[in-house]
Write an enzyme that holds these catalytic residues in place. Structure first.
Site, PDB file in Angstrom:
ATOM      1  N   CYS A 272      58.621  45.225  36.361  1.00  0.00           N
ATOM      2  CA  CYS A 272      57.809  44.951  37.553  1.00  0.00           C
ATOM      3  C   CYS A 272      57.502  43.457  37.684  1.00  0.00           C
ATOM      4  O   CYS A 272      57.613  42.885  38.771  1.00  0.00           O
ATOM      5  CB  CYS A 272      56.527  45.776  37.527  1.00  0.00           C
ATOM      6  SG  CYS A 272      55.673  45.755  35.944  1.00  0.00           S
TER       7      CYS A 272
ATOM      8  N   HIS B 155      49.516  43.124  38.969  1.00  0.00           N
ATOM      9  CA  HIS B 155      49.617  41.884  38.205  1.00  0.00           C
ATOM     10  C   HIS B 155      49.403  40.739  39.193  1.00  0.00           C
ATOM     11  O   HIS B 155      49.622  40.897  40.407  1.00  0.00           O
ATOM     12  CB  HIS B 155      51.020  41.696  37.621  1.00  0.00           C
ATOM     13  CG  HIS B 155      51.507  42.806  36.753  1.00  0.00           C
ATOM     14  ND1 HIS B 155      50.897  43.177  35.575  1.00  0.00           N
ATOM     15  CD2 HIS B 155      52.595  43.617  36.868  1.00  0.00           C
ATOM     16  CE1 HIS B 155      51.581  44.159  35.008  1.00  0.00           C
ATOM     17  NE2 HIS B 155      52.615  44.449  35.776  1.00  0.00           N
TER      18      HIS B 155
HETATM   19  P1  NAD Z   1      55.217  57.165  32.091  1.00  0.00           P
HETATM   20  O1  NAD Z   1      54.661  57.365  30.737  1.00  0.00           O
HETATM   21  O2  NAD Z   1      54.298  57.180  33.258  1.00  0.00           O
HETATM   22  O3  NAD Z   1      56.344  58.258  32.379  1.00  0.00           O
HETATM   23  C1  NAD Z   1      57.331  58.571  31.443  1.00  0.00           C
HETATM   24  C2  NAD Z   1      57.759  60.020  31.613  1.00  0.00           C
HETATM   25  O4  NAD Z   1      58.776  60.317  30.648  1.00  0.00           O
HETATM   26  C3  NAD Z   1      56.613  61.013  31.346  1.00  0.00           C
HETATM   27  O5  NAD Z   1      56.710  62.052  32.286  1.00  0.00           O
HETATM   28  C4  NAD Z   1      56.913  61.526  29.931  1.00  0.00           C
HETATM   29  O6  NAD Z   1      56.452  62.860  29.727  1.00  0.00           O
HETATM   30  C5  NAD Z   1      58.428  61.505  29.930  1.00  0.00           C
HETATM   31  N1  NAD Z   1      59.014  61.428  28.584  1.00  0.00           N
HETATM   32  C6  NAD Z   1      58.460  60.967  27.450  1.00  0.00           C
HETATM   33  N2  NAD Z   1      59.355  61.050  26.449  1.00  0.00           N
HETATM   34  C7  NAD Z   1      60.472  61.568  26.953  1.00  0.00           C
HETATM   35  C8  NAD Z   1      61.748  61.888  26.421  1.00  0.00           C
HETATM   36  N3  NAD Z   1      62.019  61.699  25.113  1.00  0.00           N
HETATM   37  N4  NAD Z   1      62.686  62.400  27.237  1.00  0.00           N
HETATM   38  C9  NAD Z   1      62.439  62.610  28.548  1.00  0.00           C
HETATM   39  N5  NAD Z   1      61.244  62.322  29.120  1.00  0.00           N
HETATM   40  C10 NAD Z   1      60.277  61.799  28.325  1.00  0.00           C
HETATM   41  O7  NAD Z   1      56.044  55.791  32.026  1.00  0.00           O
HETATM   42  P2  NAD Z   1      56.341  54.792  33.218  1.00  0.00           P
HETATM   43  O8  NAD Z   1      55.171  53.908  33.393  1.00  0.00           O
HETATM   44  O9  NAD Z   1      56.864  55.549  34.389  1.00  0.00           O
HETATM   45  O10 NAD Z   1      57.466  53.897  32.553  1.00  0.00           O
HETATM   46  C11 NAD Z   1      58.822  54.308  32.544  1.00  0.00           C
HETATM   47  C12 NAD Z   1      59.703  53.074  32.397  1.00  0.00           C
HETATM   48  O11 NAD Z   1      59.491  52.227  33.519  1.00  0.00           O
HETATM   49  C13 NAD Z   1      59.409  52.208  31.160  1.00  0.00           C
HETATM   50  O12 NAD Z   1      60.609  51.611  30.740  1.00  0.00           O
HETATM   51  C14 NAD Z   1      58.477  51.155  31.708  1.00  0.00           C
HETATM   52  O13 NAD Z   1      58.484  49.969  30.943  1.00  0.00           O
HETATM   53  C15 NAD Z   1      59.088  50.932  33.077  1.00  0.00           C
HETATM   54  N6  NAD Z   1      58.182  50.369  34.085  1.00  0.00           N
HETATM   55  C16 NAD Z   1      56.900  50.782  34.160  1.00  0.00           C
HETATM   56  C17 NAD Z   1      56.070  50.220  35.104  1.00  0.00           C
HETATM   57  C18 NAD Z   1      54.629  50.603  35.217  1.00  0.00           C
HETATM   58  O14 NAD Z   1      53.831  49.783  35.633  1.00  0.00           O
HETATM   59  N7  NAD Z   1      54.236  51.803  34.908  1.00  0.00           N
HETATM   60  C19 NAD Z   1      56.568  49.251  35.994  1.00  0.00           C
HETATM   61  C20 NAD Z   1      57.923  48.900  35.933  1.00  0.00           C
HETATM   62  C21 NAD Z   1      58.728  49.462  34.952  1.00  0.00           C
END
Ligand code: NAD
Length: 337
Positions: free
Chosen positions: A140, A220
């Site tokens: 992000c 941010h």
């Molecule tokens: P999150 O925790 O909100 O969602 C992750 C999902 O994956 C959950 O539903 C969880 O139950 C599931 N999960 C966990 N382990 C798993 C597995 N082994 N197999 C399949 N599913 C599984 O996370 P998020 O914030 O959506 O982040 C996901 C990715 O996006 C990360 O790489 C993060 O760095 C990136 N990201 C996050 C943001 C943010 O602000 N939240 C912004 C940009 C990028």
């Protein structure tokens, strides 16, 4: 019509699923969950076929009366691409599985560039990823930096960038992260990883970043100092940013003084979940002094990478060679600028 799966239906996954569902050239054929929580229930209510990524937990879904379409192994055959939205670090392991199954994969910013091999931003290196098998959409923060730096570089050339990034402590739904009452240099060393991350998609940019965590859950905020090759007029910079897709100039003197008011604005726009996919740049902050451009911007961390994931699908599956056309199509279908 291309078939897309989402592995990990959390903050990013559920938003990417909705963004895919509103395009006319791709569709969701399955999303995965491990836990039968409200997000799993709502995925089914939206009509997304729900697959379990931890088959040993199937009984929990039965107990919760949440209907599964199958296990993740049943989903691979139906896919043109899997968008992996699992927590950072898990995607790199999943890449091995996708490779065995012969499925292309898109990963998120929590994965390391070296482990995925290629990184993506719609505005900086779309064409370099045409037909690729495994690509990571940068984080992000990195997406926010690229969205405004690329048009400035196109306008007048950039000599170097120095940026201080004030990052939200956790996402709104996270109850165990912090800080609650502190300002945390994160990392306390200079540079932070964000500069090198930008260089995975803006290869030759001279950029150094420093980062802090603060007790807020939404947005941010970045402070940029950009030395320019051929300084243009401030009006030219303003016009460039005003006409750049996925960038929104906002004005403090119209009540948008803070990240809180910008998110309120997004809610008033009627955006789904109150998201702001665009990068908000404070118009008053733009200034050029001694050939250096200064500005401040805000990034809605939960949603800015979502349209990039849609463009990345088009690049990987070679559905559109021209980034401008993909960006326009994604934006129109998502109702964003
Ligand atoms: P999150 O925790 O909100 O969602 C992750 C999902 O994956 C959950 O539903 C969880 O139950 C599931 N999960 C966990 N382990 C798993 C597995 N082994 N197999 C399949 N599913 C599984 O996370 P998020 O914030 O959506 O982040 C996901 C990715 O996006 C990360 O790489 C993060 O760095 C990136 N990201 C996050 C943001 C943010 O602000 N939240 C912004 C940009 C990028």
């Amino acid at each position: 019509m291309k078939n897309v799966g989402i592995n990990g239906y959390g903050t990013i996954g559920k938003r990417v699923a909705d963004a895919v569902a509103c395009q006319d050239d791709m569709q969701i054929v399955g999303v995965t969950k491990r836990t039968p929580d409200f997000e799993a229930k709502m995925a089914v209510e939206k009509g997304f076929p729900l697959y379990i990524s931890a088959p040993e937990r199937e009984g929990l879904f039965e107990e919760a009366d949440i209907k599964l379409a199958g296990t993740i192994d049943d989903l691979y055959d139906k896919l043109d691409v899997m968008v992996d939205c699992t927590p950072g670090g898990i995607g790199a392991k999943n890449k091995e599985i996708y490779s065995e199954k012969g499925v292309k994969g898109i990963f998120q910013g929590g994965e390391k560039h070296e482990q995925i091999g290629k990184s993506f931003n719609s505005f900086t290196n779309y064409k370099d990823n045409l037909g690729a098998d495994y690509v990571r959409v940068v984080s992000c923060n990195t997406t926010g930096l690229c969205r405004t730096l690329q048009p400035i570089d196109d306008l007048c050339g950039i000599k170097k960038v120095r940026a201080v990034m004030v990052r939200r402590g956790s996402d709104p739904g996270q109850i165990k992260a912090g800080p609650i009452n502190a300002i945390v240099p994160n990392p306390p060393t200079v540079p932070s990883h964000h500069g090198p991350d930008v260089q995975t998609v803006m290869y030759d940019l001279d950029i150094v970043t420093m980062a802090l965590l603060v007790p807020t859950t939404i947005m941010h905020q970045h402070n940029l100092m950009v030395e320019l090759e051929t300084p243009p007029s401030l009006d030219d910079v303003i016009e460039t940013l005003e006409t750049t897709p996925r960038v929104k100039l906002v004005e403090a003197n119209k009540g948008l003084n803070s990240t809180a008011e910008i998110m309120e604005f997004a809610r008033d726009l009627g955006r789904p979940r109150g998201d702001l996919n665009e990068i908000a740049v404070w118009k008053e902050s733009l200034n050029i002094k001694d050939g250096e451009l200064f500005y401040m911007q805000a990034i809605h961390q939960e949603s800015d990478v979502v349209p990039e994931n849609i463009d990345c699908i088009r690049a990987l599956l070679e559905m559109e060679d021209d980034p401008t056309k993909s960006i326009e199509k994604t934006n129109k279908n998502m109702g964003i600028n």
